[in-house]
Design a protein around this motif. Sequence first.
Motif, PDB file in Angstrom:
ATOM      1  N   SER A   1       0.830  -1.215   0.000  1.00 50.58           N
ATOM      2  CA  SER A   1       0.000   0.000   0.000  1.00 50.58           C
ATOM      3  C   SER A   1       0.860   1.259   0.000  1.00 50.58           C
ATOM      4  CB  SER A   1      -0.988   0.005   1.164  1.00 50.58           C
ATOM      5  OG  SER A   1      -0.337   0.225   2.401  1.00 50.58           O
ATOM      6  N   ASN A   2       1.981   1.264   0.711  1.00 51.57           N
ATOM      7  CA  ASN A   2       2.867   2.430   0.672  1.00 51.57           C
ATOM      8  C   ASN A   2       3.545   2.559  -0.685  1.00 51.57           C
ATOM      9  OD1 ASN A   2       3.055   4.181   3.077  1.00 51.57           O
ATOM     10  ND2 ASN A   2       3.359   2.243   4.142  1.00 51.57           N
ATOM     11  N   MET A   3       3.919   1.441  -1.283  1.00 51.61           N
ATOM     12  CA  MET A   3       4.486   1.469  -2.633  1.00 51.61           C
ATOM     13  C   MET A   3       3.487   2.084  -3.604  1.00 51.61           C
ATOM     14  SD  MET A   3       3.982  -0.426  -5.699  1.00 51.61           S
ATOM     15  CE  MET A   3       3.456  -2.070  -5.222  1.00 51.61           C
ATOM     16  N   LYS A   4       2.217   1.698  -3.501  1.00 51.42           N
ATOM     17  CA  LYS A   4       1.188   2.238  -4.395  1.00 51.42           C
ATOM     18  C   LYS A   4       1.027   3.740  -4.202  1.00 51.42           C
ATOM     19  CE  LYS A   4      -1.351  -2.128  -4.523  1.00 51.42           C
ATOM     20  NZ  LYS A   4      -2.567  -2.843  -4.083  1.00 51.42           N
TER      21      LYS A   4
ATOM     22  N   TRP B   1       0.359  -5.990  -9.017  1.00 48.29           N
ATOM     23  CA  TRP B   1      -0.151  -4.628  -9.235  1.00 48.29           C
ATOM     24  C   TRP B   1       0.875  -3.796  -9.988  1.00 48.29           C
ATOM     25  CZ3 TRP B   1       1.411   0.294  -8.089  1.00 48.29           C
ATOM     26  CH2 TRP B   1       0.450   1.306  -8.262  1.00 48.29           C
ATOM     27  N   ALA B   2       2.155  -3.849  -9.559  1.00 49.92           N
ATOM     28  CA  ALA B   2       3.196  -3.058 -10.210  1.00 49.92           C
ATOM     29  C   ALA B   2       3.378  -3.475 -11.666  1.00 49.92           C
ATOM     30  CB  ALA B   2       4.510  -3.191  -9.437  1.00 49.92           C
ATOM     31  N   ALA B   3       3.373  -4.780 -11.907  1.00 52.27           N
ATOM     32  CA  ALA B   3       3.509  -5.259 -13.286  1.00 52.27           C
ATOM     33  C   ALA B   3       2.365  -4.729 -14.150  1.00 52.27           C
ATOM     34  CB  ALA B   3       3.541  -6.782 -13.308  1.00 52.27           C
ATOM     35  N   GLY B   4       1.172  -4.674 -13.555  1.00 49.79           N
ATOM     36  CA  GLY B   4       0.019  -4.136 -14.270  1.00 49.79           C
ATOM     37  C   GLY B   4       0.145  -2.654 -14.585  1.00 49.79           C
ATOM     38  N   GLN B   5       1.001  -1.960 -13.843  1.00 48.59           N
ATOM     39  CA  GLN B   5       1.254  -0.535 -14.089  1.00 48.59           C
ATOM     40  C   GLN B   5       2.401  -0.332 -15.078  1.00 48.59           C
ATOM     41  OE1 GLN B   5      -0.847   1.779 -12.501  1.00 48.59           O
ATOM     42  NE2 GLN B   5      -1.787  -0.177 -11.990  1.00 48.59           N
ATOM     43  N   GLY B   6       2.984  -1.431 -15.548  1.00 49.94           N
ATOM     44  CA  GLY B   6       4.100  -1.339 -16.482  1.00 49.94           C
ATOM     45  C   GLY B   6       5.441  -1.097 -15.811  1.00 49.94           C
TER      46      GLY B   6
END
Length: 195
Positions: free
Chosen positions: A12-15, A44-49
Motif C-alpha cells: 500500500s505504501n508502494m502504491k 499490481w506493479a507489473a500491471g502498471q508497467g
Amino acid sequence: MRVALLISGGGSNMKALVADMAGDHPCRPCLVASNDPAAGGIAWAAGQGIATAVVDHRPYGRDRAGFETALRDRIDATQPDLICLAGFMRILTPDFIRAYAGRMLNIHPSLLPKYPGLHTHARALQAGDTQAGCTVHEVTADLDAGPILGQARVPVLPGDTEETLAARILVQEHRLYPAVLRRVAQGDRARLDLG
C-alpha cells in the motif's frame, strides 16, 4: 531520479509512492521487488508497467549474504538513484545498507525513536501513549535508528485497538512517505512534520 521500491506484501505504501510519482515529480519508479513470490504488490506493479523482481528469501535459509547478493543484482540492474523500503519485512545486513548509504529510505509505524522493530501499535497502547504515528527515516545499520526525515502524528483514542490505530496511522503513512520522497529527491532532507 529512478526509484526502486522493496515490498513484502500488498504494497500500500508502494502504491501511494507510485501514484505520487507522476507529472512534475522528480522521480519515477524503476523497479518493484519483493522477497515473497505471493506479494500482491508485484502483480499490481507489473500491471502498471513497472519492472518487477522476486527474490524469495526462503531457499537461502540462513545465507543472508546469498539472498542479498541476488537482490542487489536485481536492484543494480535498474540503476536506481534511491531505494524505498515500503513494507519490506527483512532486516538487511550492514553490507547491503552500506552499498546504498544515503540513498535508502524506510517508513516505520511509530514515532521513532519510540518502538523500533515490531508490534509498534501494541506497544504504544500498552504504554498509554496519547499520540502515535509514523516516521520516514534514512536506513542505517542500526535498526530503525537512521536520521529522521519526517513524522506524522495521530491521536490515540479511547477504545483504540491495534487494528483501529494501525488503520489511522496507515492513512498518514500514505501522506508522509510521498511528501518526504519528493523533498529528498529535490535535495531537501530537513525534517517534515505532518499533523
